[in-house]
Design a protein around this motif. Structure first.
Motif, PDB file in Angstrom:
ATOM      1  N   GLU A   1       0.823  -1.203   0.000  1.00  0.00           N
ATOM      2  CA  GLU A   1       0.000   0.000   0.000  1.00  0.00           C
ATOM      3  C   GLU A   1       0.861   1.259   0.000  1.00  0.00           C
ATOM      4  N   ALA A   2       1.929   1.260   0.786  1.00  0.00           N
ATOM      5  CA  ALA A   2       2.818   2.419   0.823  1.00  0.00           C
ATOM      6  C   ALA A   2       3.455   2.654  -0.543  1.00  0.00           C
ATOM      7  N   GLU A   3       3.876   1.594  -1.208  1.00  0.00           N
ATOM      8  CA  GLU A   3       4.486   1.730  -2.529  1.00  0.00           C
ATOM      9  C   GLU A   3       3.462   2.195  -3.557  1.00  0.00           C
ATOM     10  N   MET A   4       2.252   1.670  -3.484  1.00  0.00           N
ATOM     11  CA  MET A   4       1.202   2.109  -4.413  1.00  0.00           C
ATOM     12  C   MET A   4       0.890   3.591  -4.204  1.00  0.00           C
ATOM     13  N   ASN A   5       0.824   4.028  -2.947  1.00  0.00           N
ATOM     14  CA  ASN A   5       0.591   5.441  -2.661  1.00  0.00           C
ATOM     15  C   ASN A   5       1.735   6.293  -3.185  1.00  0.00           C
TER      16      ASN A   5
ATOM     17  N   GLN B   1       3.738  10.039  -7.249  1.00  0.00           N
ATOM     18  CA  GLN B   1       4.731  10.331  -8.287  1.00  0.00           C
ATOM     19  C   GLN B   1       4.034  10.587  -9.615  1.00  0.00           C
ATOM     20  N   ALA B   2       3.038   9.753  -9.954  1.00  0.00           N
ATOM     21  CA  ALA B   2       2.306   9.952 -11.212  1.00  0.00           C
ATOM     22  C   ALA B   2       1.568  11.285 -11.186  1.00  0.00           C
ATOM     23  N   ASP B   3       0.940  11.614 -10.058  1.00  0.00           N
ATOM     24  CA  ASP B   3       0.243  12.897  -9.936  1.00  0.00           C
ATOM     25  C   ASP B   3       1.220  14.053 -10.085  1.00  0.00           C
ATOM     26  N   ARG B   4       2.390  13.924  -9.474  1.00  0.00           N
ATOM     27  CA  ARG B   4       3.401  14.974  -9.557  1.00  0.00           C
ATOM     28  C   ARG B   4       3.867  15.145 -10.998  1.00  0.00           C
ATOM     29  N   GLU B   5       4.106  14.038 -11.684  1.00  0.00           N
ATOM     30  CA  GLU B   5       4.557  14.113 -13.080  1.00  0.00           C
ATOM     31  C   GLU B   5       3.469  14.696 -13.968  1.00  0.00           C
ATOM     32  N   GLU B   6       2.205  14.309 -13.718  1.00  0.00           N
ATOM     33  CA  GLU B   6       1.088  14.855 -14.490  1.00  0.00           C
ATOM     34  C   GLU B   6       0.969  16.364 -14.267  1.00  0.00           C
ATOM     35  N   TYR B   7       1.116  16.792 -13.024  1.00  0.00           N
ATOM     36  CA  TYR B   7       1.047  18.215 -12.703  1.00  0.00           C
ATOM     37  C   TYR B   7       2.187  18.974 -13.382  1.00  0.00           C
TER      38      TYR B   7
END
Length: 120
Positions: free
Chosen positions: A61-65, A70-76
């Motif tokens: 769960e920690a890795e998925m979060n 990271q994906a949200d940061r890259e998308e932003y």
């Protein structure tokens, strides 16, 4: 391999608490001078053992979060790059439009001046 509280049966009477690392029939008892230090060691060892054993639910769960963040940061960051590029393109288009408007106004002034000299 597991990390667990050491059972009272393996501790001397004066010992208040300890953790035990067990692998097969082998065991290692760790004591600490205070409960906080003992919990710090237990947490580190628990994560190390879980990692060695291939992980656990909490680690997954920690890795998925972490991956979602990271994906949200890259998308932003991509959105910001695109927004900055669009703003720059809009700014440049504004200058082109302004230059075209000035050229058109000048051509109207020139036409008016030509018309005035022809009438005179």
């Amino acid at each position: 391999t597991i990390v667990a509280p050491a059972p009272a049966s393996v501790l001397a009477a004066a010992d208040s608490a300890a953790i035990m690392i067990v692998k097969g029939s082998d065991r290692l008892i760790m004591k600490s001078s205070n409960a906080e230090e003992l919990m710090d060691w237990a947490a580190m060892l628990y994560m190390a053992v879980a990692h060695t054993n291939g992980g656990n639910t909490e680690m997954y769960e920690a890795e998925m979060n972490r991956m979602r963040l990271q994906a949200d940061r890259e998308e932003y960051q991509e959105w910001m790059r695109n927004a900055a590029a669009k703003a720059e393109a809009d700014r440049m288009q504004m200058y082109v439009d302004l230059a075209a408007a000035e050229a058109h106004a000048q051509s109207l002034r020139d036409a008016e001046a030509t018309k005035s000299t022809e009438e005179a």
